[in-house]
Design a protein around this motif. Structure first.
Motif, mmCIF file in Angstrom:
data_model
loop_
_atom_site.group_PDB
_atom_site.id
_atom_site.type_symbol
_atom_site.label_atom_id
_atom_site.label_comp_id
_atom_site.label_asym_id
_atom_site.label_seq_id
_atom_site.Cartn_x
_atom_site.Cartn_y
_atom_site.Cartn_z
ATOM 1 N N ALA A 214 0.885 -1.165 0.000
ATOM 2 C CA ALA A 214 0.000 0.000 0.000
ATOM 3 C C ALA A 214 0.919 1.210 0.000
ATOM 4 O O ALA A 214 1.830 1.300 0.829
ATOM 5 C CB ALA A 214 -0.886 0.004 1.230
ATOM 6 N N LEU A 215 0.715 2.124 -0.946
ATOM 7 C CA LEU A 215 1.552 3.304 -1.082
ATOM 8 C C LEU A 215 0.693 4.538 -0.921
ATOM 9 O O LEU A 215 -0.273 4.735 -1.656
ATOM 10 C CB LEU A 215 2.238 3.323 -2.457
ATOM 11 N N GLU A 216 1.036 5.359 0.068
ATOM 12 C CA GLU A 216 0.366 6.634 0.275
ATOM 13 C C GLU A 216 1.326 7.726 -0.171
ATOM 14 O O GLU A 216 2.480 7.748 0.248
ATOM 15 C CB GLU A 216 0.017 6.828 1.753
ATOM 16 N N ILE A 217 0.844 8.635 -1.014
ATOM 17 C CA ILE A 217 1.663 9.752 -1.478
ATOM 18 C C ILE A 217 1.162 11.004 -0.782
ATOM 19 O O ILE A 217 -0.023 11.328 -0.834
ATOM 20 C CB ILE A 217 1.600 9.891 -3.008
ATOM 21 N N VAL A 218 2.073 11.687 -0.090
ATOM 22 C CA VAL A 218 1.720 12.859 0.716
ATOM 23 C C VAL A 218 2.501 14.066 0.211
ATOM 24 O O VAL A 218 3.729 14.027 0.146
ATOM 25 C CB VAL A 218 2.041 12.619 2.212
ATOM 26 N N ASP A 219 1.772 15.123 -0.125
ATOM 27 C CA ASP A 219 2.395 16.395 -0.501
ATOM 28 C C ASP A 219 2.659 17.165 0.797
ATOM 29 O O ASP A 219 1.724 17.469 1.540
ATOM 30 C CB ASP A 219 1.468 17.179 -1.419
ATOM 31 N N ILE A 220 3.918 17.479 1.064
ATOM 32 C CA ILE A 220 4.265 18.137 2.330
ATOM 33 C C ILE A 220 3.658 19.529 2.447
ATOM 34 O O ILE A 220 3.500 20.041 3.552
ATOM 35 C CB ILE A 220 5.793 18.197 2.560
ATOM 36 N N TYR A 221 3.291 20.149 1.318
ATOM 37 C CA TYR A 221 2.677 21.473 1.366
ATOM 38 C C TYR A 221 1.174 21.398 1.618
ATOM 39 O O TYR A 221 0.592 22.304 2.191
ATOM 40 C CB TYR A 221 2.958 22.247 0.074
ATOM 41 N N GLU A 222 0.555 20.306 1.204
ATOM 42 C CA GLU A 222 -0.879 20.123 1.440
ATOM 43 C C GLU A 222 -1.162 19.538 2.818
ATOM 44 O O GLU A 222 -2.221 19.777 3.389
ATOM 45 C CB GLU A 222 -1.482 19.222 0.369
ATOM 46 N N ARG A 223 -0.236 18.755 3.348
ATOM 47 C CA ARG A 223 -0.435 18.108 4.655
ATOM 48 C C ARG A 223 0.794 18.299 5.537
ATOM 49 O O ARG A 223 1.473 17.345 5.905
ATOM 50 C CB ARG A 223 -0.745 16.629 4.448
ATOM 51 N N PRO A 224 1.093 19.553 5.889
ATOM 52 C CA PRO A 224 2.307 19.824 6.667
ATOM 53 C C PRO A 224 2.288 19.207 8.065
ATOM 54 O O PRO A 224 3.345 18.869 8.601
ATOM 55 C CB PRO A 224 2.357 21.349 6.734
ATOM 56 N N THR A 225 1.124 19.039 8.653
ATOM 57 C CA THR A 225 1.045 18.449 9.999
ATOM 58 C C THR A 225 1.527 17.004 9.977
ATOM 59 O O THR A 225 2.264 16.571 10.871
ATOM 60 C CB THR A 225 -0.393 18.526 10.540
ATOM 61 N N LEU A 226 1.111 16.262 8.965
ATOM 62 C CA LEU A 226 1.543 14.874 8.846
ATOM 63 C C LEU A 226 3.045 14.796 8.603
ATOM 64 O O LEU A 226 3.743 13.971 9.190
ATOM 65 C CB LEU A 226 0.780 14.186 7.713
ATOM 66 N N ALA A 227 3.551 15.690 7.757
ATOM 67 C CA ALA A 227 4.996 15.727 7.492
ATOM 68 C C ALA A 227 5.768 16.063 8.769
ATOM 69 O O ALA A 227 6.811 15.476 9.046
ATOM 70 C CB ALA A 227 5.304 16.742 6.396
ATOM 71 N N LYS A 228 5.237 16.976 9.547
ATOM 72 C CA LYS A 228 5.902 17.346 10.802
ATOM 73 C C LYS A 228 5.883 16.174 11.776
ATOM 74 O O LYS A 228 6.885 15.892 12.438
ATOM 75 C CB LYS A 228 5.216 18.565 11.417
#
Length: 142
Positions: free
Chosen positions: A80-94
């Protein structure tokens, strides 16, 4: 009575606590279900991956393409691959302490691994996913 010095007081870290192994497995299983996959098998054969990218820059597009190709070639039906844009979801990236993009995180099977930077080198990605052993001399020629 001496006055207290507020500036000399060490403030507690605001960094989120590192989740323990069970919490990582629970989060990975939930992410796999959200991504339309099945729950990771108890024997650890399913891979749960998160790829952090910085918008749709050429480097991000190449990273997404490369990771998807490697997964289809070597993990077909087992990831399972989730692609996360750090600018759209900064909380998750943090929360995942992402410092650079692209970053690929292998959540399951444990141990958790991070691969930062160029995803175009298939051998490097396979080593990062623990699908290939590291070789000292590598078969590359300089």
């Amino acid at each position: 009575m001496q006055p207290t010095m507020q500036q000399g007081i060490a403030m507690p870290s605001t960094r989120p606590p590192i989740p323990d192994q069970a919490a990582q497995q629970d989060r990975a299983a939930a992410m796999a279900l959200e991504a339309g996959g099945s729950s990771p098998s108890p024997n650890g054969s399913d891979y749960v991956l998160t790829l952090y990218v910085a918008s749709l820059t050429p480097r991000s597009v190449m990273a997404i393409k490369s990771v998807k190709e490697v997964c289809e070639k070597h993990l077909s039906g087992q990831y399972a691959l989730e692609i996360v844009d750090i600018y759209e979801r900064p909380t998750l990236a943090k929360h995942d302490q992402i410092l650079a993009a692209p970053t690929l995180i292998k959540r399951l099977p444990l141990p958790l691994r991070r691969l930062i930077g160029d995803m175009a080198d298939e051998h490097r990605v396979l080593v990062g996913l623990d699908l290939r052993a590291r070789t000292e001399g590598s078969d590359r020629q300089d």
